[in-house]
Design a protein around this motif. Structure first.
Motif, PDB file in Angstrom:
ATOM      1  N   ASP A 174      30.764  15.921 -87.565  1.00  0.00           N
ATOM      2  CA  ASP A 174      31.480  14.919 -87.206  1.00  0.00           C
ATOM      3  C   ASP A 174      31.719  14.100 -88.417  1.00  0.00           C
ATOM      4  OD1 ASP A 174      29.727  13.116 -87.143  1.00  0.00           O
ATOM      5  OD2 ASP A 174      29.472  12.950 -85.095  1.00  0.00           O
ATOM      6  N   ALA A 175      32.494  12.979 -88.564  1.00  0.00           N
ATOM      7  CA  ALA A 175      32.798  11.979 -89.462  1.00  0.00           C
ATOM      8  C   ALA A 175      31.319  11.429 -90.107  1.00  0.00           C
ATOM      9  CB  ALA A 175      33.670  10.998 -89.148  1.00  0.00           C
ATOM     10  N   ASP A 176      30.659  11.180 -89.112  1.00  0.00           N
ATOM     11  CA  ASP A 176      29.205  10.680 -89.467  1.00  0.00           C
ATOM     12  C   ASP A 176      28.253  11.470 -89.927  1.00  0.00           C
ATOM     13  OD1 ASP A 176      30.372   8.069 -88.798  1.00  0.00           O
ATOM     14  OD2 ASP A 176      29.804   8.188 -86.633  1.00  0.00           O
ATOM     15  N   GLY A 177      28.566  12.903 -89.882  1.00  0.00           N
ATOM     16  CA  GLY A 177      27.703  13.887 -90.440  1.00  0.00           C
ATOM     17  C   GLY A 177      26.754  14.571 -89.159  1.00  0.00           C
ATOM     18  N   HIS A 178      27.026  13.973 -88.108  1.00  0.00           N
ATOM     19  CA  HIS A 178      26.252  14.789 -86.890  1.00  0.00           C
ATOM     20  C   HIS A 178      26.777  16.076 -86.435  1.00  0.00           C
ATOM     21  CE1 HIS A 178      24.284  10.831 -86.739  1.00  0.00           C
ATOM     22  NE2 HIS A 178      25.304  10.096 -86.224  1.00  0.00           N
ATOM     23  N   GLY A 179      25.732  16.990 -86.137  1.00  0.00           N
ATOM     24  CA  GLY A 179      26.386  18.127 -85.732  1.00  0.00           C
ATOM     25  C   GLY A 179      26.420  18.417 -84.344  1.00  0.00           C
ATOM     26  N   ARG A 180      27.893  19.042 -83.770  1.00  0.00           N
ATOM     27  CA  ARG A 180      28.039  19.280 -82.119  1.00  0.00           C
ATOM     28  C   ARG A 180      27.993  20.831 -81.946  1.00  0.00           C
ATOM     29  NH1 ARG A 180      32.310  19.612 -78.438  1.00  0.00           N
ATOM     30  NH2 ARG A 180      33.716  19.197 -80.332  1.00  0.00           N
ATOM     31  N   VAL A 181      27.125  21.344 -81.280  1.00  0.00           N
ATOM     32  CA  VAL A 181      26.977  22.827 -80.925  1.00  0.00           C
ATOM     33  C   VAL A 181      28.545  23.138 -80.134  1.00  0.00           C
ATOM     34  CG1 VAL A 181      25.697  24.798 -80.075  1.00  0.00           C
ATOM     35  CG2 VAL A 181      24.630  22.749 -81.111  1.00  0.00           C
ATOM     36  N   LEU A 182      29.333  23.860 -80.688  1.00  0.00           N
ATOM     37  CA  LEU A 182      30.407  24.434 -79.959  1.00  0.00           C
ATOM     38  C   LEU A 182      30.228  25.739 -79.330  1.00  0.00           C
ATOM     39  CD1 LEU A 182      33.165  23.620 -82.891  1.00  0.00           C
ATOM     40  CD2 LEU A 182      32.657  22.266 -81.041  1.00  0.00           C
ATOM     41  N   ALA A 183      29.478  26.529 -79.827  1.00  0.00           N
ATOM     42  CA  ALA A 183      29.307  27.804 -79.264  1.00  0.00           C
ATOM     43  C   ALA A 183      27.916  28.261 -79.463  1.00  0.00           C
ATOM     44  CB  ALA A 183      30.461  28.720 -79.809  1.00  0.00           C
ATOM     45  N   GLU A 184      27.361  29.072 -78.454  1.00  0.00           N
ATOM     46  CA  GLU A 184      26.041  29.932 -78.862  1.00  0.00           C
ATOM     47  C   GLU A 184      26.029  31.227 -78.087  1.00  0.00           C
ATOM     48  OE1 GLU A 184      21.977  27.405 -77.736  1.00  0.00           O
ATOM     49  OE2 GLU A 184      23.079  28.434 -75.882  1.00  0.00           O
ATOM     50  N   SER A 185      25.254  32.211 -78.737  1.00  0.00           N
ATOM     51  CA  SER A 185      24.834  33.198 -78.239  1.00  0.00           C
ATOM     52  C   SER A 185      23.292  33.545 -78.524  1.00  0.00           C
ATOM     53  CB  SER A 185      25.561  34.197 -79.023  1.00  0.00           C
ATOM     54  OG  SER A 185      25.359  35.804 -78.567  1.00  0.00           O
ATOM     55  N   LYS A 186      22.608  33.865 -77.343  1.00  0.00           N
ATOM     56  CA  LYS A 186      21.271  33.956 -77.267  1.00  0.00           C
ATOM     57  C   LYS A 186      20.720  34.923 -76.499  1.00  0.00           C
ATOM     58  CE  LYS A 186      20.120  30.380 -74.134  1.00  0.00           C
ATOM     59  NZ  LYS A 186      19.327  31.092 -73.402  1.00  0.00           N
ATOM     60  N   GLU A 187      19.558  35.379 -76.583  1.00  0.00           N
ATOM     61  CA  GLU A 187      18.635  36.299 -76.113  1.00  0.00           C
ATOM     62  C   GLU A 187      18.057  35.350 -74.832  1.00  0.00           C
ATOM     63  OE1 GLU A 187      15.915  38.402 -78.349  1.00  0.00           O
ATOM     64  OE2 GLU A 187      17.291  39.441 -79.639  1.00  0.00           O
ATOM     65  N   ASP A 188      17.682  36.081 -73.834  1.00  0.00           N
ATOM     66  CA  ASP A 188      16.658  35.433 -72.815  1.00  0.00           C
ATOM     67  C   ASP A 188      15.500  34.885 -73.217  1.00  0.00           C
ATOM     68  OD1 ASP A 188      18.733  35.895 -70.922  1.00  0.00           O
ATOM     69  OD2 ASP A 188      17.723  37.700 -70.157  1.00  0.00           O
ATOM     70  N   GLY A 189      15.025  33.902 -73.137  1.00  0.00           N
ATOM     71  CA  GLY A 189      13.723  33.246 -73.568  1.00  0.00           C
ATOM     72  C   GLY A 189      13.966  32.299 -74.528  1.00  0.00           C
ATOM     73  N   TYR A 190      15.349  32.036 -75.379  1.00  0.00           N
ATOM     74  CA  TYR A 190      15.637  30.979 -76.337  1.00  0.00           C
ATOM     75  C   TYR A 190      16.080  29.703 -75.441  1.00  0.00           C
ATOM     76  CZ  TYR A 190      14.378  34.098 -80.221  1.00  0.00           C
ATOM     77  OH  TYR A 190      13.948  34.848 -81.041  1.00  0.00           O
ATOM     78  N   ASP A 191      15.535  28.463 -76.078  1.00  0.00           N
ATOM     79  CA  ASP A 191      16.380  27.575 -75.371  1.00  0.00           C
ATOM     80  C   ASP A 191      17.610  27.257 -75.898  1.00  0.00           C
ATOM     81  OD1 ASP A 191      13.711  26.363 -74.773  1.00  0.00           O
ATOM     82  OD2 ASP A 191      13.318  25.448 -76.345  1.00  0.00           O
ATOM     83  N   SER A 192      18.560  26.844 -74.858  1.00  0.00           N
ATOM     84  CA  SER A 192      19.955  26.479 -75.246  1.00  0.00           C
ATOM     85  C   SER A 192      20.247  25.376 -75.686  1.00  0.00           C
ATOM     86  CB  SER A 192      20.772  26.480 -73.848  1.00  0.00           C
ATOM     87  OG  SER A 192      22.089  26.562 -74.011  1.00  0.00           O
ATOM     88  N   TYR A 193      21.081  25.251 -76.919  1.00  0.00           N
ATOM     89  CA  TYR A 193      21.436  23.752 -77.229  1.00  0.00           C
ATOM     90  C   TYR A 193      23.050  23.400 -77.129  1.00  0.00           C
ATOM     91  CZ  TYR A 193      16.896  23.863 -79.451  1.00  0.00           C
ATOM     92  OH  TYR A 193      15.746  23.797 -79.896  1.00  0.00           O
ATOM     93  N   LEU A 194      23.833  24.359 -76.328  1.00  0.00           N
ATOM     94  CA  LEU A 194      25.226  24.367 -76.266  1.00  0.00           C
ATOM     95  C   LEU A 194      25.416  23.142 -75.943  1.00  0.00           C
ATOM     96  CD1 LEU A 194      27.877  25.858 -76.524  1.00  0.00           C
ATOM     97  CD2 LEU A 194      27.585  26.728 -74.116  1.00  0.00           C
ATOM     98  N   GLY A 195      26.707  22.681 -76.713  1.00  0.00           N
ATOM     99  CA  GLY A 195      27.091  21.055 -76.261  1.00  0.00           C
ATOM    100  C   GLY A 195      26.500  20.031 -76.710  1.00  0.00           C
ATOM    101  N   GLN A 196      24.943  20.355 -77.281  1.00  0.00           N
ATOM    102  CA  GLN A 196      24.261  19.091 -77.704  1.00  0.00           C
ATOM    103  C   GLN A 196      24.554  18.765 -79.322  1.00  0.00           C
ATOM    104  OE1 GLN A 196      19.995  20.234 -77.153  1.00  0.00           O
ATOM    105  NE2 GLN A 196      20.335  20.168 -74.837  1.00  0.00           N
ATOM    106  N   HIS A 197      23.987  17.713 -79.453  1.00  0.00           N
ATOM    107  CA  HIS A 197      24.221  17.166 -80.918  1.00  0.00           C
ATOM    108  C   HIS A 197      23.028  17.178 -81.690  1.00  0.00           C
ATOM    109  CE1 HIS A 197      27.577  15.698 -78.852  1.00  0.00           C
ATOM    110  NE2 HIS A 197      28.229  15.173 -79.842  1.00  0.00           N
ATOM    111  N   PHE A 198      22.947  17.410 -82.953  1.00  0.00           N
ATOM    112  CA  PHE A 198      21.874  17.306 -84.045  1.00  0.00           C
ATOM    113  C   PHE A 198      22.277  16.059 -84.904  1.00  0.00           C
ATOM    114  CE2 PHE A 198      21.266  21.494 -82.254  1.00  0.00           C
ATOM    115  CZ  PHE A 198      20.059  21.792 -82.705  1.00  0.00           C
TER     116      PHE A 198
END
Length: 747
Positions: A174-198
């Motif tokens: 975004d304009a402030d440099g924060h990242g927002r997760v728009l899409a995710e593809s993962k195997e079972d057992g991996y944490d999901s970050y979909l919709g979260q911000h970094f």
């Protein structure tokens, strides 16, 4: 080749790390730098692990001494046939003298040729044949995806299929440099970050710049031990090698610890660059070390480039649709604003359209002592205070906008509910007249991948900060902000202002005609009328004359001649409009109420010089400014007077290199006197009595452009402050303009 986790990494130094010049590489391959004769200048310290030859023993030797004659000949042939650039090129797969196989990448950078050898288990070259059907199929499917999140989801799934990584994220900055997760593809057992911000701190500014230049980066094993270059310094530059584009480039220890804290031992990042700027990343994670050979990396890079192009296309289409809708509303408003003679009545009639134009919750018009409001707005007292603040900080010519008003304007804390966002449009150059749009607070709840504000101290050294340990979802509620103002809304508001001023000029022309008729009452107004008609008649004659030439048979047949006529008509019309515009300003100067306050003349001079930037472009102007006292005056009027004097000084020193302009002051018991001196053309003192008259010029208009109203405005402004203005000059040697302002204001 393992690197033990450490708790002594100082995160506070992360932004200053030499990530482009780490001095080492990742050890899943080896690196050589070569001179022009393909002699070895440097080798990575792990060379013996791959070839059995120690790095220190090959420096200065021909390439064949490291890889064998056959491999050297093949590499030399490929380098000769390939124009090496900063980005690495795959030049083939070779077998070295010890029988090991390597994919070879080559690029030219930092004064040397850089060869990277990545170990593989095949003798044959990398197979790129699967790349083309993959890209073709992806192109077909992206055309079916209407939204950017849908495109991102498709890309995430394809990149995971190709790379074999356990989790692939697509996120946008975004304009402030924060990242927002728009899409995710993962195997079972991996944490999901979909919709979260970094948080922006996860990818420091220098890392973003490098991602923009180099579109892909792979870390095969976060526990690797770096292999330094031998010798450490590049023999060509005498400094550490710039490995910005090297595939094997070693990465920050802080980032490696960050990966381990995240439960990731292998990662790959593909840059999404839209219109030359880093829009986002495709970020790939794997719980165990994971190699990605060059053909699969190339496929992922191609998918990222296609996704970036599709994002650009979708954003452009959305932007165009938005602009068309806002422009349609603006045109509708302007059509209604031209029908009546009363400006305020016209504006209040289009209040609903004004709200839709700026997607606002409330709108207000401030004109002299009147405040008109519509929708959900602050009260009249709060609006007047805001207008006063804008006149001191926002000026009378610049549009002001913010989506968090309370951070810039302290009383804005009381306006959060309905005025967290403000868009302010000045509708007069000299009066405190504003059109104000207000947007209400939009409370946002953001889910972060870990607390972005928490500082993780090192257990062994509490003074140090380490990469955060937790990536558990953490929610934050944001108060005091409105929806941000769209760049198209800002740009079209500037257009709207120009259109409003155009309507005002049309009214000014009508008033100028009336003033001309009444001006015959006495000698002063007769002379004034003569000057106005003389200055206006010249451009109008040009317009009529060239129009007649265009209407003559054959007048428009010659394109070059037609363009010349049209250019003359346009320039004459522009001059006529400028004359009327300046005349209106002069007329208003005698009627507008003064709003005096204490004015810092040093700040005022700095603001005027800044505004004259375009006029001074390419000029050598030497400013000498003494410390100036503050005065009690109307800041807007005094700004206009000083701007006219400084603009004249810049204009009439056009033939000087350097132009020298000096600003000084002196004071006596009753007045503060300011002097503006220059080394320009000067004037004949015999005609000094004409200098401050309307439409009076002491130089030919062909030599110095202008309407002849500026100095008349200066005199009227100074006299309204109970001061006086005068000038002295020696023709050809410069001029000094002086004005006085009373030290004690009269009440």
């Amino acid at each position: 080749m393992s690197q033990a986790p450490t708790d002594t990494l100082d995160l506070s130094r992360c932004a200053d790390e030499p990530i482009r010049t780490p001095g080492s590489i990742q050890p899943h391959g080896f690196l050589l730098t070569l001179g022009s004769a393909l002699q070895v200048l440097q080798a990575s310290a792990n060379l013996a692990d791959w070839t059995g030859v120690a790095a220190r023993d090959v420096v200065g030797l021909p390439l064949a001494a490291v890889v064998g004659e056959a491999a050297m000949e093949r590499i030399a042939a490929e380098i000769a046939a390939t124009e090496l650039i900063a980005r690495p090129s795959y030049i083939g797969t070779v077998t070295t003298a010890n029988g090991a196989h390597f994919d070879v990448l080559a690029h030219a950078w930092d004064g040397v040729t850089i060869l990277e050898f990545e170990g593989v288990n095949r003798r044959r070259a990398a197979d790129f044949r699967n790349l083309y059907p993959l890209v073709g199929d992806f192109l077909v499917k992206v055309n079916q995806a209407a939204t950017i999140p849908a495109l991102s989801d498709l890309a995430a799934r394809r990149v995971r299929e190709v790379s074999g990584y356990g989790r692939v994220l697509v996120y946008q900055f975004d304009a402030d440099g924060h990242g927002r997760v728009l899409a995710e593809s993962k195997e079972d057992g991996y944490d999901s970050y979909l919709g979260q911000h970094f948080p922006a701190s996860d990818v420091p500014a220098q890392a973003r710049a490098l991602y923009t230049l180099s579109p892909i980066r792979v870390i095969q094993d976060a526990n690797y031990t770096p292999a330094p270059l031998v010798p450490e310094l590049n023999p060509v530059t005498g400094a550490r090698n710039d490995l910005s584009f090297a595939a094997l480039r070693s990465v920050s220890p802080v980032h490696l610890q960050y990966m381990r804290n995240m439960g990731t031992l292998a990662s790959m990042s593909v840059s999404l660059v839209v219109k030359g700027k880093l829009w986002g990343l495709i970020s790939c994670h794997n719980a165990a070390p994971c190699p990605v050979p060059v053909d699969k990396r190339t496929a992922c890079e191609q998918l990222g480039q296609i996704l970036a192009l599709c994002i650009e296309s979708r954003e452009d289409a959305s932007e165009l649709q938005f602009r068309l809708e806002v422009r349609r509303i603006m045109v509708e408003m302007l059509g209604r604003l031209t029908k009546g003679a009363d400006f305020l009545e016209n504006m209040s009639a289009v209040f609903p359209e004004l709200l839709r134009f700026a997607r606002a919750g409330g709108v207000a018009i401030v004109v002299d002592d009147r405040v008109l409001t519509y929708g959900d707005t602050p009260d009249e007292t709060q609006i007047r205070a805001l207008a006063d603040w804008l006149s001191l900080h926002g000026g009378h010519s610049d549009i002001y906008h913010t989506d968090h008003l309370k951070d810039a304007y302290a009383p804005g804390a009381d306006l959060v509910r309905n005025a967290s966002g403000l868009l302010a449009l000045p509708i007069s150059r000299i009066h405190q007249h504003y059109l104000l749009w207000f947007r209400p607070e939009v409370v946002q709840t953001i889910e972060w991948a870990g607390n972005p504000h928490g500082k993780q101290a090192s257990p062994s050294d509490p003074a140090q900060l380490t990469p955060r340990l937790s990536f558990q979802a953490w929610r934050e509620t944001i108060h005091g902000r409105s929806l941000p103002w769209h760049v198209a809304e800002i740009e079209l508001t500037v257009e709207f202002r120009s259109a409003l001023l155009g309507i005002a000029l049309e009214r000014a022309e009508q008033m100028a005609e009336l003033a001309e008729e009444l001006g015959r009452a006495n000698k002063e107004l007769e002379a004034f009328s003569y000057s106005v008609s003389h200055d206006l008649r010249a451009p109008l004659r040009h317009i009529v004359g060239f129009s007649d030439l265009l209407l003559e048979p054959g007048g428009a047949e010659d394109p070059e001649r037609r363009q010349r006529f049209l250019k003359n008509i346009k320039e004459s019309a522009r001059l006529a409009g400028k004359l009327v515009d300046d005349l209106l300003s002069f007329s208003q100067m005698g009627r507008a109420a003064l709003r005096p306050t204490m004015v810092d003349m040093n700040e005022l001079v700095a603001a005027c010089i800044d505004k004259l930037g375009m006029e001074m472009q390419g000029r050598n102007v030497d400013w000498h400014i003494e410390p100036l006292p503050s005065v009690w005056a109307d800041p807007s009027f005094l700004h206009l007077a000083l701007l006219n004097l400084l603009s004249n000084a810049v204009k009439f020193t056009g033939g000087r290199d350097p132009a020298v302009i000096t600003i000084t002051s002196e004071e006596d018991e009753d007045f503060i006197v300011f002097h503006v001196a220059d080394n320009g053309a000067g004037f004949n003192m015999e005609y000094v009595h004409k200098l401050f008259g309307v439409f009076q010029r002491l130089h030919r208009m062909e030599d110095f452009q202008g309407t002849g109203i500026g100095l008349a405005n200066v005199r009227r402004i100074v006299e309204r402050h109970n001061g006086r203005v005068w000038a002295a000059s020696k023709q050809g040697e410069g001029a000094t303009f002086s004005f006085s302002i009373p030290k004690h204001p009269s009440h």
